[in-house]
Design an enzyme around this catalytic site. Structure first.
Site, PDB file in Angstrom:
ATOM      1  N   MET A   1      -1.964   0.247 -42.628  1.00 13.31           N
ATOM      2  CA  MET A   1      -1.521   0.984 -43.816  1.00 13.31           C
ATOM      3  C   MET A   1      -0.389   0.225 -44.514  1.00 13.31           C
ATOM      4  O   MET A   1       0.314   0.786 -45.356  1.00 13.31           O
ATOM      5  CB  MET A   1      -1.081   2.392 -43.432  1.00 13.31           C
ATOM      6  CG  MET A   1      -2.233   3.197 -42.805  1.00 13.31           C
ATOM      7  SD  MET A   1      -2.084   4.968 -43.027  1.00 13.31           S
ATOM      8  CE  MET A   1      -0.578   5.295 -42.154  1.00 13.31           C
TER       9      MET A   1
ATOM     10  N   GLY B   1       4.662  -5.933 -35.226  1.00 12.52           N
ATOM     11  CA  GLY B   1       3.577  -5.301 -34.461  1.00 12.52           C
ATOM     12  C   GLY B   1       2.239  -5.595 -35.124  1.00 12.52           C
ATOM     13  O   GLY B   1       1.277  -6.023 -34.477  1.00 12.52           O
ATOM     14  N   HIS B   2       2.180  -5.372 -36.437  1.00  8.71           N
ATOM     15  CA  HIS B   2       0.953  -5.692 -37.186  1.00  8.71           C
ATOM     16  C   HIS B   2       0.607  -7.176 -37.025  1.00  8.71           C
ATOM     17  O   HIS B   2      -0.547  -7.544 -36.810  1.00  8.71           O
ATOM     18  CB  HIS B   2       1.146  -5.416 -38.679  1.00  8.71           C
ATOM     19  CG  HIS B   2       1.362  -3.979 -39.037  1.00  8.71           C
ATOM     20  ND1 HIS B   2       2.537  -3.520 -39.595  1.00  8.71           N
ATOM     21  CD2 HIS B   2       0.561  -2.900 -38.935  1.00  8.71           C
ATOM     22  CE1 HIS B   2       2.436  -2.222 -39.825  1.00  8.71           C
ATOM     23  NE2 HIS B   2       1.249  -1.816 -39.434  1.00  8.71           N
TER      24      HIS B   2
ATOM     25  N   GLN C   1      -1.595  -0.386 -28.999  1.00  4.94           N
ATOM     26  CA  GLN C   1      -1.412   0.629 -27.950  1.00  4.94           C
ATOM     27  C   GLN C   1      -0.363   1.658 -28.372  1.00  4.94           C
ATOM     28  O   GLN C   1      -0.327   2.767 -27.867  1.00  4.94           O
ATOM     29  CB  GLN C   1      -1.003  -0.075 -26.648  1.00  4.94           C
ATOM     30  CG  GLN C   1      -0.580   0.830 -25.512  1.00  4.94           C
ATOM     31  CD  GLN C   1      -1.707   1.690 -24.969  1.00  4.94           C
ATOM     32  OE1 GLN C   1      -2.880   1.400 -25.197  1.00  4.94           O
ATOM     33  NE2 GLN C   1      -1.359   2.755 -24.284  1.00  4.94           N
TER      34      GLN C   1
ATOM     35  N   SER D   1       7.562   0.356 -36.269  1.00  6.54           N
ATOM     36  CA  SER D   1       6.727   1.276 -37.029  1.00  6.54           C
ATOM     37  C   SER D   1       7.093   1.135 -38.498  1.00  6.54           C
ATOM     38  O   SER D   1       8.266   0.943 -38.826  1.00  6.54           O
ATOM     39  CB  SER D   1       6.996   2.716 -36.577  1.00  6.54           C
ATOM     40  OG  SER D   1       6.480   3.630 -37.524  1.00  6.54           O
TER      41      SER D   1
HETATM   42  P1  AMP Z   1      -0.498   1.335 -39.193  1.00  6.15           P
HETATM   43  O1  AMP Z   1      -0.236   0.410 -40.337  1.00  6.15           O
HETATM   44  O2  AMP Z   1       0.710   2.069 -38.702  1.00  6.15           O
HETATM   45  O3  AMP Z   1      -1.699   2.226 -39.430  1.00  6.15           O
HETATM   46  O4  AMP Z   1      -0.892   0.401 -37.959  1.00  6.15           O
HETATM   47  C1  AMP Z   1      -1.919  -0.541 -38.058  1.00  6.15           C
HETATM   48  C2  AMP Z   1      -2.226  -1.068 -36.684  1.00  6.15           C
HETATM   49  O5  AMP Z   1      -1.053  -1.675 -36.129  1.00  6.15           O
HETATM   50  C3  AMP Z   1      -2.651   0.040 -35.696  1.00  6.15           C
HETATM   51  O6  AMP Z   1      -3.687  -0.445 -34.865  1.00  6.15           O
HETATM   52  C4  AMP Z   1      -1.381   0.293 -34.939  1.00  6.15           C
HETATM   53  O7  AMP Z   1      -1.600   0.814 -33.640  1.00  6.15           O
HETATM   54  C5  AMP Z   1      -0.795  -1.105 -34.860  1.00  6.15           C
HETATM   55  N1  AMP Z   1       0.647  -1.046 -34.625  1.00  6.15           N
HETATM   56  C6  AMP Z   1       1.560  -0.269 -35.268  1.00  6.15           C
HETATM   57  N2  AMP Z   1       2.784  -0.433 -34.724  1.00  6.15           N
HETATM   58  C7  AMP Z   1       2.648  -1.335 -33.723  1.00  6.15           C
HETATM   59  C8  AMP Z   1       3.550  -1.924 -32.780  1.00  6.15           C
HETATM   60  N3  AMP Z   1       4.853  -1.607 -32.760  1.00  6.15           N
HETATM   61  N4  AMP Z   1       3.053  -2.815 -31.892  1.00  6.15           N
HETATM   62  C9  AMP Z   1       1.737  -3.129 -31.888  1.00  6.15           C
HETATM   63  N5  AMP Z   1       0.838  -2.620 -32.756  1.00  6.15           N
HETATM   64  C10 AMP Z   1       1.280  -1.723 -33.650  1.00  6.15           C
END
Ligand code: AMP
Length: 281
Positions: free
Chosen positions: A30, A36-37, A148, A185
């Site tokens: 998103m 993390g991404h 995860q 996050s």
């Molecule tokens: P989002 O943009 O929050 O929808 O996340 C996109 C992807 O990145 C999803 O698969 C999340 O689980 C992963 N993700 C988000 N935060 C982290 C993090 N701190 N470490 C690893 N992966 C993450």
């Protein structure tokens, strides 16, 4: 890096790569990207010939009182970061491109979707499952990576990929954390400095439960109490749930045994944060 805004163009680009015998790797996000991404992007890029990242703040996974409008967005910066990572295609559709008027089909993964996050956010996982199914249909990836950090989401995506007979390998990658332990996050930028300090209690609570387990505590209620005590003490935090569940079905564990998932959801002010760790007895 190509930036694609249309479903049709995205399908054509991925189909062309497949026709050339290339493997397609995919990371749905998103946006408001953090390390993390990027850990997901790097992992997929190491494995696939064509790396596709999507940025789509999916309206159907937000409840009416949730933070859809407030969710951080910075497409220009994100595109720059992804280009530097060597991503081949950024797919960034508008909402009406993903949800054309009159659409009537949704994907629901029964059972799992009603627990934990689903209990607190009714309809959330229907939105997630629907958008991921659409994105998988558009990109048709050989491999897709998820974090995860969103443990329940990843279980639901694995289940839908299996049940809908999708030929996609779903990778689950470890949670990236800030130096003080807070899980990265996109929502962390919404925290005030005081809330950000208070949020430090979340990884400390997870650690407290692990420590109690390692010290021999075997009663789930007492293990959880060790974590809750830390969250309750933290100013500005409000617990939504803290649970010890089995890692497949997400039901509360009656006794400490094998691998268990410790899951936490808290509000820091008006921002909702989740985290989890796998514990082994
Ligand atoms: P989002 O943009 O929050 O929808 O996340 C996109 C992807 O990145 C999803 O698969 C999340 O689980 C992963 N993700 C988000 N935060 C982290 C993090 N701190 N470490 C690893 N992966 C993450």
């Amino acid at each position: 890096m190509d930036v694609v805004r249309r479903v049709r163009a995205m399908k054509e680009a991925c189909a062309a790569a497949r026709a050339e015998g290339k493997t397609v790797g995919f990371v749905p996000t998103m946006g408001a990207l953090h390390d993390g991404h990027l850990s997901l992007v790097r992992r997929v890029r190491a494995q696939a010939d064509l790396t596709v990242v999507s940025i789509f703040v999916n309206p159907t996974q937000f409840g009416s009182s949730e933070d859809f409008a407030r969710y951080p967005r910075d497409l220009v910066h994100d595109a720059d970061v992804l280009a530097r990572e060597g991503v081949d295609i950024l797919f960034a559709p508008e909402a009406d491109e993903m949800y054309p008027p009159g659409e009537a089909t949704f994907v629901e993964v029964a059972g799992l979707s009603d627990k934990l996050e689903g209990r607190s956010r009714p309809g959330h996982f229907r939105g997630v499952a629907t958008v991921v199914t659409k994105l998988f249909e558009i990109v048709a990836p050989h491999v897709a990576a998820f974090g995860q950090k969103d443990a329940q989401q990843v279980l639901i995506i694995k289940t839908l990929a299996r049940d809908l007979m999708m030929d996609v390998e779903v990778l689950v990658l470890p949670t990236k954390r800030e130096e003080d332990g807070l899980a990265m996050s996109s929502r962390n930028v919404l925290l005030t400095p005081d809330e950000r300090r208070a949020a430090r209690a979340i990884p400390r609570a997870l650690e407290a439960v692990r420590t109690a387990l390692e010290a021999g505590e075997r009663e789930p209620g007492k293990l959880l109490a060790a974590g809750k005590a830390i969250l309750v003490e933290a100013p500005l935090l409000r617990i939504d749930y803290v649970e010890l569940v089995d890692p497949d079905k997400l039901d509360p564990v009656a006794k400490v045994q094998g691998a268990m998932l410790l899951v936490v959801a808290v509000f820091a002010g008006s921002t909702r944060l989740i985290d989890n760790v796998v514990l082994r007895s």
